[in-house]
Design an enzyme around this catalytic site. Sequence first.
Site, PDB file in Angstrom:
ATOM      1  N   ALA A   1       1.058  -0.877   0.032  1.00 53.53           N
ATOM      2  CA  ALA A   1       0.438  -0.136   0.151  1.00 53.53           C
ATOM      3  C   ALA A   1       1.052   1.204  -0.188  1.00 53.53           C
ATOM      4  O   ALA A   1       2.129   1.422   0.782  1.00 53.53           O
ATOM      5  CB  ALA A   1      -0.649   0.135   0.831  1.00 53.53           C
ATOM      6  N   CYS A   2       0.627   2.191  -0.576  1.00 52.89           N
ATOM      7  CA  CYS A   2       0.975   3.046  -0.477  1.00 52.89           C
ATOM      8  C   CYS A   2       0.762   4.255   0.591  1.00 52.89           C
ATOM      9  O   CYS A   2       0.249   3.857   1.426  1.00 52.89           O
ATOM     10  CB  CYS A   2       0.113   4.894  -1.495  1.00 52.89           C
ATOM     11  SG  CYS A   2       0.065   4.181  -3.422  1.00 52.89           S
ATOM     12  N   GLY A   3       1.460   5.011   1.229  1.00 52.62           N
ATOM     13  CA  GLY A   3       1.616   6.120   2.177  1.00 52.62           C
ATOM     14  C   GLY A   3       0.834   6.682   2.229  1.00 52.62           C
ATOM     15  O   GLY A   3       1.389   8.111   1.421  1.00 52.62           O
ATOM     16  N   GLN A 212       2.680   9.390  -0.306  1.00 55.45           N
ATOM     17  CA  GLN A 212       4.029   9.057  -0.629  1.00 55.45           C
ATOM     18  C   GLN A 212       3.755   7.246  -1.701  1.00 55.45           C
ATOM     19  O   GLN A 212       2.669   6.650  -0.600  1.00 55.45           O
ATOM     20  CB  GLN A 212       5.238   8.091   0.208  1.00 55.45           C
ATOM     21  CG  GLN A 212       6.552   6.903  -0.388  1.00 55.45           C
ATOM     22  CD  GLN A 212       6.853   7.856  -1.227  1.00 55.45           C
ATOM     23  OE1 GLN A 212       7.256   9.034  -1.110  1.00 55.45           O
ATOM     24  NE2 GLN A 212       7.447   6.828  -2.245  1.00 55.45           N
ATOM     25  N   ASN A 234      -4.604   5.672  -0.422  1.00 61.60           N
ATOM     26  CA  ASN A 234      -3.290   4.448  -0.206  1.00 61.60           C
ATOM     27  C   ASN A 234      -3.914   2.232  -0.513  1.00 61.60           C
ATOM     28  O   ASN A 234      -3.461   1.718   0.006  1.00 61.60           O
ATOM     29  CB  ASN A 234      -2.914   4.478   1.444  1.00 61.60           C
ATOM     30  CG  ASN A 234      -3.676   3.551   2.248  1.00 61.60           C
ATOM     31  OD1 ASN A 234      -5.147   3.225   2.432  1.00 61.60           O
ATOM     32  ND2 ASN A 234      -3.505   3.107   3.089  1.00 61.60           N
TER      33      ASN A 234
END
Length: 424
Positions: A1-3, A212, A234
Amino acid sequence: ACGVGFVAHIKGKKTHAIVQQGLELLTNLTHRGATGYDPKLGDGAGLLMQIPDAFMQEEAKRLGIDLPKAGEYAIGNFFLPRDSRSRKRCEAVIDEIVAEEKQTVLGWRNVPVDNSNIADFAKEQEPTMRQVFVGSNATDQTVFERKCFVIRKRIEHAVTALKINDAAEFYVPSFSSRTINYKGMLLANEVGVYYTDLQDERVTSALALVHQRFSTNTFPSWKLAHPFRMIAHNGEINTVHGNVNWMKARRATMESAELGEDLDRIWPLIADGQSDSACFDNCLELLVAGGYSVPHAMMMLIPEAWDNNPLMDEGRRAFYEYHAAIMEPWDGPAAVAFTDGKMIGATLDRNGLRPARYLVTSDDIVMMASEMGVITFPQEKIVKKWRLEPGKMLIIDMEKGCIIDDNEAKTELAKAKPYSEWIN
Protein backbone atom coordinates in the site's frame (compact mmCIF):
# COMPACT_ATOMS: atom_id res chain seq x y z
CA ALA A 1 0.00 0.00 0.00
CA CYS A 2 1.05 3.60 -0.64
CA GLY A 3 1.67 5.97 2.25
CA VAL A 4 -1.05 8.50 3.02
CA GLY A 5 -1.65 10.85 5.90
CA PHE A 6 -2.62 14.30 7.10
CA VAL A 7 -2.02 16.74 9.94
CA ALA A 8 -4.66 19.32 10.77
CA HIS A 9 -5.51 21.88 13.45
CA ILE A 10 -9.06 21.26 14.64
CA LYS A 11 -9.79 24.98 15.18
CA GLY A 12 -8.36 25.92 11.78
CA LYS A 13 -5.29 27.76 13.13
CA LYS A 14 -2.82 28.26 10.26
CA THR A 15 0.89 27.82 11.04
CA HIS A 16 4.09 26.93 9.25
CA ALA A 17 4.50 24.14 11.84
CA ILE A 18 1.60 22.24 10.23
CA VAL A 19 3.36 22.38 6.84
CA GLN A 20 6.61 21.18 8.46
CA GLN A 21 4.79 18.36 10.25
CA GLY A 22 3.16 17.35 6.97
CA LEU A 23 6.60 17.15 5.32
CA GLU A 24 7.97 15.19 8.31
CA LEU A 25 5.04 12.78 8.11
CA LEU A 26 5.67 12.38 4.38
CA THR A 27 9.41 11.76 4.84
CA ASN A 28 8.66 9.07 7.42
CA LEU A 29 6.40 7.31 4.89
CA THR A 30 9.39 6.78 2.57
CA HIS A 31 9.23 3.00 3.08
CA ARG A 32 5.72 3.01 1.59
CA GLY A 33 6.89 4.25 -1.80
CA ALA A 34 8.51 2.48 -4.72
CA THR A 35 11.79 3.38 -6.38
CA GLY A 36 12.97 2.51 -9.88
CA TYR A 37 16.31 1.41 -11.31
CA ASP A 38 17.66 4.72 -9.99
CA PRO A 39 17.27 4.88 -6.19
CA LYS A 40 16.45 8.58 -6.57
CA LEU A 41 13.53 7.80 -8.89
CA GLY A 42 10.30 7.68 -6.90
CA ASP A 43 6.76 6.88 -8.00
CA GLY A 44 5.61 10.28 -6.82
CA ALA A 45 4.91 12.28 -3.68
CA GLY A 46 3.17 15.51 -2.78
CA LEU A 47 1.49 17.82 -0.29
CA LEU A 48 -1.95 19.48 -0.53
CA MET A 49 -2.57 22.45 1.76
CA GLN A 50 -4.60 25.62 2.19
CA ILE A 51 -3.50 28.66 0.17
CA PRO A 52 -0.95 30.59 2.30
CA ASP A 53 -2.56 34.00 1.79
CA ALA A 54 0.04 36.24 3.51
CA PHE A 55 2.87 34.60 1.55
CA MET A 56 1.04 34.83 -1.78
CA GLN A 57 0.05 38.46 -1.16
CA GLU A 58 3.71 39.40 -0.69
CA GLU A 59 4.93 37.28 -3.61
CA ALA A 60 2.29 38.79 -5.89
CA LYS A 61 3.14 42.34 -4.77
CA ARG A 62 6.81 41.66 -5.56
CA LEU A 63 5.68 40.81 -9.12
CA GLY A 64 3.51 43.92 -9.39
CA ILE A 65 0.25 42.01 -8.92
CA ASP A 66 -2.43 43.29 -6.51
CA LEU A 67 -4.39 40.43 -5.00
CA PRO A 68 -7.79 40.94 -3.38
CA LYS A 69 -8.41 39.47 0.08
CA ALA A 70 -8.35 35.72 0.76
CA GLY A 71 -11.24 33.86 -0.82
CA GLU A 72 -11.63 36.44 -3.60
CA TYR A 73 -8.82 35.05 -5.72
CA ALA A 74 -7.84 31.57 -6.86
CA ILE A 75 -4.45 30.10 -7.70
CA GLY A 76 -4.11 27.72 -10.62
CA ASN A 77 -1.01 25.53 -10.30
CA PHE A 78 0.03 24.38 -13.78
CA PHE A 79 2.43 21.80 -15.19
CA LEU A 80 3.24 23.29 -18.62
CA PRO A 81 5.28 22.10 -21.64
CA ARG A 82 9.00 22.92 -21.50
CA ASP A 83 8.96 24.16 -25.09
CA SER A 84 8.31 27.93 -24.89
CA ARG A 85 6.09 28.04 -27.99
CA SER A 86 3.86 25.22 -26.75
CA ARG A 87 3.79 26.76 -23.30
CA LYS A 88 2.64 30.13 -24.64
CA ARG A 89 -0.16 28.45 -26.59
CA CYS A 90 -1.35 26.78 -23.38
CA GLU A 91 -1.13 30.04 -21.42
CA ALA A 92 -3.10 31.86 -24.12
CA VAL A 93 -5.86 29.24 -23.81
CA ILE A 94 -5.90 29.71 -20.02
CA ASP A 95 -6.16 33.51 -20.27
CA GLU A 96 -8.89 33.25 -22.91
CA ILE A 97 -11.09 30.77 -21.02
CA VAL A 98 -10.80 32.66 -17.72
CA ALA A 99 -11.99 35.81 -19.56
CA GLU A 100 -14.83 33.90 -21.28
CA GLU A 101 -16.00 32.73 -17.84
CA LYS A 102 -16.05 36.40 -16.72
CA GLN A 103 -13.25 36.07 -14.16
CA THR A 104 -10.01 38.09 -14.18
CA VAL A 105 -6.42 36.94 -14.76
CA LEU A 106 -4.42 39.06 -12.31
CA GLY A 107 -0.99 37.74 -13.27
CA TRP A 108 1.43 34.81 -13.47
CA ARG A 109 4.18 33.54 -11.18
CA ASN A 110 6.95 31.05 -11.88
CA VAL A 111 7.02 28.34 -9.19
CA PRO A 112 10.57 28.28 -7.75
CA VAL A 113 12.03 24.75 -7.67
CA ASP A 114 15.36 23.12 -6.85
CA ASN A 115 15.80 20.09 -9.12
CA SER A 116 19.51 19.61 -8.43
CA ASN A 117 19.04 16.34 -6.56
CA ILE A 118 16.15 14.61 -8.37
CA ALA A 119 16.60 11.54 -10.58
CA ASP A 120 17.75 12.08 -14.17
CA PHE A 121 14.60 10.44 -15.57
CA ALA A 122 12.37 12.67 -13.40
CA LYS A 123 14.36 15.69 -14.66
CA GLU A 124 13.84 14.62 -18.29
CA GLN A 125 10.06 14.48 -17.70
CA GLU A 126 9.92 17.59 -15.53
CA PRO A 127 7.33 20.14 -16.69
CA THR A 128 7.62 23.92 -16.40
CA MET A 129 5.65 25.05 -13.36
CA ARG A 130 3.72 28.29 -13.23
CA GLN A 131 0.89 29.70 -11.13
CA VAL A 132 -1.90 31.93 -12.41
CA PHE A 133 -3.74 34.31 -10.04
CA VAL A 134 -7.44 34.67 -10.92
CA GLY A 135 -9.65 37.34 -9.36
CA SER A 136 -13.25 36.49 -8.51
CA ASN A 137 -16.26 38.18 -10.06
CA ALA A 138 -18.60 35.64 -8.43
CA THR A 139 -21.20 36.37 -5.75
CA ASP A 140 -19.45 34.30 -3.07
CA GLN A 141 -16.57 31.86 -2.59
CA THR A 142 -18.67 28.72 -3.10
CA VAL A 143 -19.88 30.00 -6.47
CA PHE A 144 -16.29 31.00 -7.32
CA GLU A 145 -14.97 27.52 -6.44
CA ARG A 146 -17.59 26.00 -8.76
CA LYS A 147 -16.51 28.44 -11.49
CA CYS A 148 -12.86 27.45 -10.97
CA PHE A 149 -13.84 23.81 -11.50
CA VAL A 150 -15.60 24.66 -14.78
CA ILE A 151 -12.71 26.85 -15.96
CA ARG A 152 -10.20 24.10 -15.25
CA LYS A 153 -12.19 21.43 -17.09
CA ARG A 154 -12.63 23.73 -20.09
CA ILE A 155 -8.89 24.47 -20.12
CA GLU A 156 -8.04 20.75 -20.02
CA HIS A 157 -10.35 20.03 -22.96
CA ALA A 158 -9.10 23.02 -24.98
CA VAL A 159 -5.43 22.08 -24.54
CA THR A 160 -6.20 18.48 -25.54
CA ALA A 161 -7.93 19.80 -28.67
CA LEU A 162 -4.82 21.82 -29.61
CA LYS A 163 -2.98 18.54 -30.26
CA ILE A 164 0.35 20.00 -29.14
CA ASN A 165 3.09 17.35 -29.40
CA ASP A 166 4.25 17.87 -25.84
CA ALA A 167 0.76 18.48 -24.36
CA ALA A 168 1.29 15.31 -22.33
CA GLU A 169 3.33 17.52 -19.99
CA PHE A 170 0.25 19.74 -19.40
CA TYR A 171 -1.63 19.16 -16.15
CA VAL A 172 -3.42 21.20 -13.48
CA PRO A 173 -2.48 19.95 -9.98
CA SER A 174 -4.88 22.46 -8.40
CA PHE A 175 -7.11 25.41 -9.32
CA SER A 176 -8.87 26.72 -6.26
CA SER A 177 -9.47 29.69 -3.97
CA ARG A 178 -8.97 27.41 -0.96
CA THR A 179 -6.24 24.84 -1.64
CA ILE A 180 -2.93 24.51 -3.45
CA ASN A 181 -1.10 21.31 -4.42
CA TYR A 182 2.66 20.71 -4.59
CA LYS A 183 3.49 17.30 -6.05
CA GLY A 184 5.62 15.49 -8.61
CA MET A 185 7.70 12.46 -9.55
CA LEU A 186 9.67 12.85 -6.35
CA LEU A 187 10.75 10.84 -3.34
CA ALA A 188 8.98 11.58 -0.06
CA ASN A 189 11.91 13.51 1.40
CA GLU A 190 12.33 15.62 -1.76
CA VAL A 191 8.98 17.44 -1.80
CA GLY A 192 10.01 20.07 0.76
CA VAL A 193 13.41 20.50 -0.92
CA TYR A 194 12.21 20.63 -4.53
CA TYR A 195 9.42 23.14 -3.85
CA THR A 196 11.29 25.95 -2.11
CA ASP A 197 7.99 27.71 -1.27
CA LEU A 198 7.42 25.06 1.40
CA GLN A 199 10.58 26.08 3.26
CA ASP A 200 9.36 29.68 3.72
CA GLU A 201 8.16 30.55 7.24
CA ARG A 202 5.36 32.66 5.71
CA VAL A 203 3.81 29.53 4.14
CA THR A 204 1.11 28.56 6.63
CA SER A 205 -1.86 26.22 6.61
CA ALA A 206 -4.24 24.55 9.07
CA LEU A 207 -3.97 21.27 7.15
CA ALA A 208 -1.39 19.27 5.23
CA LEU A 209 -2.50 16.19 3.26
CA VAL A 210 0.45 14.11 2.03
CA HIS A 211 1.07 10.99 -0.03
CA GLN A 212 3.95 8.73 -1.05
CA ARG A 213 3.04 6.58 -4.05
CA PHE A 214 3.56 2.90 -4.81
CA SER A 215 2.33 2.73 -8.40
CA THR A 216 0.13 -0.30 -9.11
CA ASN A 217 -2.03 0.07 -12.23
CA THR A 218 -0.28 2.94 -14.08
CA PHE A 219 3.33 3.94 -14.71
CA PRO A 220 4.73 6.72 -12.53
CA SER A 221 4.49 10.26 -13.90
CA TRP A 222 4.49 13.83 -12.65
CA LYS A 223 0.73 14.20 -13.09
CA LEU A 224 -0.24 10.89 -11.43
CA ALA A 225 1.52 11.64 -8.16
CA HIS A 226 -0.90 12.15 -5.26
CA PRO A 227 -2.53 14.09 -3.71
CA PHE A 228 -5.04 14.94 -6.39
CA ARG A 229 -7.21 18.02 -6.07
CA MET A 230 -9.37 16.61 -3.27
CA ILE A 231 -8.09 13.15 -2.32
CA ALA A 232 -5.15 10.85 -1.75
CA HIS A 233 -5.45 7.13 -1.03
CA ASN A 234 -3.35 4.09 -0.23
CA GLY A 235 -5.10 1.36 -2.16
CA GLU A 236 -6.89 0.48 -5.35
CA ILE A 237 -10.34 1.07 -6.81
CA ASN A 238 -10.90 -2.35 -8.37
CA THR A 239 -14.21 -1.36 -9.99
CA VAL A 240 -12.77 1.66 -11.83
CA HIS A 241 -13.54 0.54 -15.42
CA GLY A 242 -17.20 -0.02 -14.60
CA ASN A 243 -17.35 3.22 -12.61
CA VAL A 244 -15.93 5.26 -15.50
CA ASN A 245 -18.31 3.64 -18.00
CA TRP A 246 -21.29 4.32 -15.73
CA MET A 247 -20.26 7.97 -15.45
CA LYS A 248 -20.13 8.22 -19.25
CA ALA A 249 -23.55 6.55 -19.52
CA ARG A 250 -25.10 9.02 -17.04
CA ARG A 251 -24.13 12.06 -19.02
CA ALA A 252 -27.34 12.17 -21.08
CA THR A 253 -29.64 12.14 -18.03
CA MET A 254 -27.58 14.18 -15.59
CA GLU A 255 -28.70 17.66 -14.52
CA SER A 256 -27.59 20.05 -11.81
CA ALA A 257 -29.36 23.07 -10.36
CA GLU A 258 -25.98 24.37 -9.12
CA LEU A 259 -23.96 23.89 -12.31
CA GLY A 260 -26.81 24.53 -14.76
CA GLU A 261 -25.57 24.84 -18.35
CA ASP A 262 -21.96 24.59 -17.18
CA LEU A 263 -22.56 20.86 -16.69
CA ASP A 264 -22.40 20.26 -20.45
CA ARG A 265 -19.05 22.03 -20.69
CA ILE A 266 -17.12 19.85 -18.25
CA TRP A 267 -17.47 16.64 -20.27
CA PRO A 268 -15.63 14.40 -20.77
CA LEU A 269 -15.44 14.37 -16.99
CA ILE A 270 -12.76 11.65 -16.83
CA ALA A 271 -9.95 11.82 -19.37
CA ASP A 272 -8.41 8.65 -20.79
CA GLY A 273 -5.22 7.25 -19.28
CA GLN A 274 -5.82 8.35 -15.71
CA SER A 275 -5.19 6.22 -12.65
CA ASP A 276 -8.07 4.83 -10.56
CA SER A 277 -7.53 7.49 -7.90
CA ALA A 278 -7.48 10.32 -10.48
CA CYS A 279 -10.82 9.05 -11.86
CA PHE A 280 -12.26 8.90 -8.34
CA ASP A 281 -11.07 12.45 -7.67
CA ASN A 282 -12.80 13.72 -10.85
CA CYS A 283 -16.08 12.15 -9.75
CA LEU A 284 -15.83 13.56 -6.21
CA GLU A 285 -15.13 17.04 -7.65
CA LEU A 286 -18.28 16.83 -9.78
CA LEU A 287 -20.49 15.82 -6.83
CA VAL A 288 -19.10 18.61 -4.62
CA ALA A 289 -19.46 21.19 -7.42
CA GLY A 290 -23.04 19.93 -7.83
CA GLY A 291 -23.85 20.85 -4.24
CA TYR A 292 -23.15 17.73 -2.18
CA SER A 293 -21.07 18.14 0.97
CA VAL A 294 -17.79 16.21 0.93
CA PRO A 295 -18.96 13.66 3.58
CA HIS A 296 -22.23 13.12 1.65
CA ALA A 297 -20.33 12.57 -1.60
CA MET A 298 -17.88 10.18 0.08
CA MET A 299 -20.77 8.14 1.51
CA MET A 300 -22.21 7.85 -2.00
CA LEU A 301 -18.91 6.80 -3.56
CA ILE A 302 -17.63 4.48 -0.82
CA PRO A 303 -20.69 3.17 1.05
CA GLU A 304 -20.59 0.92 4.07
CA ALA A 305 -21.67 -2.72 3.78
CA TRP A 306 -25.38 -1.96 4.23
CA ASP A 307 -27.41 -4.45 2.18
CA ASN A 308 -27.51 -7.40 4.58
CA ASN A 309 -26.45 -5.64 7.75
CA PRO A 310 -29.12 -6.30 10.43
CA LEU A 311 -27.36 -3.97 12.89
CA MET A 312 -27.66 -0.89 10.70
CA ASP A 313 -30.22 1.79 11.58
CA GLU A 314 -33.12 1.82 9.09
CA GLY A 315 -32.67 5.50 8.28
CA ARG A 316 -29.05 4.99 7.31
CA ARG A 317 -29.91 1.88 5.30
CA ALA A 318 -32.52 3.93 3.40
CA PHE A 319 -29.85 6.57 2.68
CA TYR A 320 -27.57 3.96 1.13
CA GLU A 321 -30.35 2.20 -0.75
CA TYR A 322 -31.57 5.47 -2.27
CA HIS A 323 -28.08 6.53 -3.36
CA ALA A 324 -27.31 3.07 -4.77
CA ALA A 325 -29.77 3.95 -7.55
CA ILE A 326 -27.77 7.12 -8.31
CA MET A 327 -24.16 5.97 -7.94
CA GLU A 328 -22.60 2.50 -7.87
CA PRO A 329 -19.84 2.01 -5.26
CA TRP A 330 -16.23 2.78 -6.13
CA ASP A 331 -15.06 -0.38 -4.48
CA GLY A 332 -11.69 -1.78 -3.52
CA PRO A 333 -9.17 -1.85 -0.70
CA ALA A 334 -8.45 1.79 0.08
CA ALA A 335 -8.16 4.32 2.88
CA VAL A 336 -9.08 7.64 1.27
CA ALA A 337 -8.09 10.97 2.80
CA PHE A 338 -10.06 13.95 1.49
CA THR A 339 -10.32 17.71 1.88
CA ASP A 340 -12.11 20.69 0.33
CA GLY A 341 -9.97 23.20 2.23
CA LYS A 342 -12.62 23.75 4.90
CA MET A 343 -12.78 20.24 6.32
CA ILE A 344 -10.45 17.28 6.14
CA GLY A 345 -11.11 13.63 6.82
CA ALA A 346 -10.66 10.03 5.83
CA THR A 347 -12.78 6.99 5.15
CA LEU A 348 -11.94 3.29 4.95
CA ASP A 349 -13.30 0.74 2.49
CA ARG A 350 -16.11 -1.53 3.69
CA ASN A 351 -13.75 -4.48 4.23
CA GLY A 352 -11.11 -2.50 6.09
CA LEU A 353 -8.30 -3.83 3.92
CA ARG A 354 -5.94 -0.84 4.19
CA PRO A 355 -4.32 0.58 7.32
CA ALA A 356 -5.39 3.98 8.67
CA ARG A 357 -4.66 5.12 12.22
CA TYR A 358 -5.16 8.47 13.88
CA LEU A 359 -4.47 10.37 17.07
CA VAL A 360 -5.72 13.57 18.69
CA THR A 361 -3.67 15.84 20.94
CA SER A 362 -4.70 18.18 23.74
CA ASP A 363 -3.51 21.18 21.69
CA ASP A 364 -6.04 20.46 18.91
CA ILE A 365 -3.86 18.57 16.42
CA VAL A 366 -5.22 15.55 14.56
CA MET A 367 -2.89 13.24 12.68
CA MET A 368 -4.06 10.40 10.45
CA ALA A 369 -1.64 8.11 8.62
CA SER A 370 -1.06 4.65 7.24
CA GLU A 371 0.68 3.84 10.52
CA MET A 372 1.55 5.33 13.90
CA GLY A 373 4.99 6.73 14.65
CA VAL A 374 5.31 8.95 11.57
CA ILE A 375 5.26 12.06 13.79
CA THR A 376 6.30 11.98 17.42
CA PHE A 377 4.08 13.81 19.90
CA PRO A 378 4.70 14.11 23.67
CA GLN A 379 2.79 11.24 25.28
CA GLU A 380 1.14 13.52 27.83
CA LYS A 381 -0.46 15.52 24.98
CA ILE A 382 -2.12 12.54 23.28
CA VAL A 383 -5.78 12.34 24.31
CA LYS A 384 -6.91 9.67 21.84
CA LYS A 385 -5.37 7.00 19.63
CA TRP A 386 -7.49 4.81 17.42
CA ARG A 387 -7.88 3.39 13.92
CA LEU A 388 -10.38 3.86 11.13
CA GLU A 389 -12.70 0.86 11.15
CA PRO A 390 -14.18 -0.79 8.02
CA GLY A 391 -16.59 1.57 6.26
CA LYS A 392 -16.14 4.29 8.89
CA MET A 393 -15.30 7.96 8.44
CA LEU A 394 -13.36 10.58 10.41
CA ILE A 395 -14.06 14.29 9.75
CA ILE A 396 -12.41 17.43 11.11
CA ASP A 397 -14.57 20.48 10.43
CA MET A 398 -12.16 23.41 10.81
CA GLU A 399 -14.88 26.04 10.33
CA LYS A 400 -16.86 24.65 13.28
CA GLY A 401 -13.64 23.76 15.12
CA CYS A 402 -14.58 20.20 15.97
CA ILE A 403 -14.12 16.51 15.14
CA ILE A 404 -17.26 14.88 13.79
CA ASP A 405 -17.36 11.15 14.37
CA ASP A 406 -18.71 8.60 11.94
CA ASN A 407 -22.05 8.03 13.64
CA GLU A 408 -22.83 11.73 14.09
CA ALA A 409 -21.99 12.63 10.49
CA LYS A 410 -23.90 9.75 8.93
CA THR A 411 -26.95 10.06 11.20
CA GLU A 412 -27.26 13.76 10.35
CA LEU A 413 -27.02 13.08 6.61
CA ALA A 414 -29.43 10.14 6.76
CA LYS A 415 -32.05 12.29 8.56
CA ALA A 416 -31.64 15.29 6.25
CA LYS A 417 -34.12 13.94 3.65
CA PRO A 418 -37.02 11.45 3.76
CA TYR A 419 -35.08 8.71 1.95
CA SER A 420 -37.45 5.89 3.06
CA GLU A 421 -40.44 7.74 1.59
CA TRP A 422 -38.55 8.41 -1.63
CA ILE A 423 -37.64 4.73 -1.99
CA ASN A 424 -41.27 3.70 -1.43
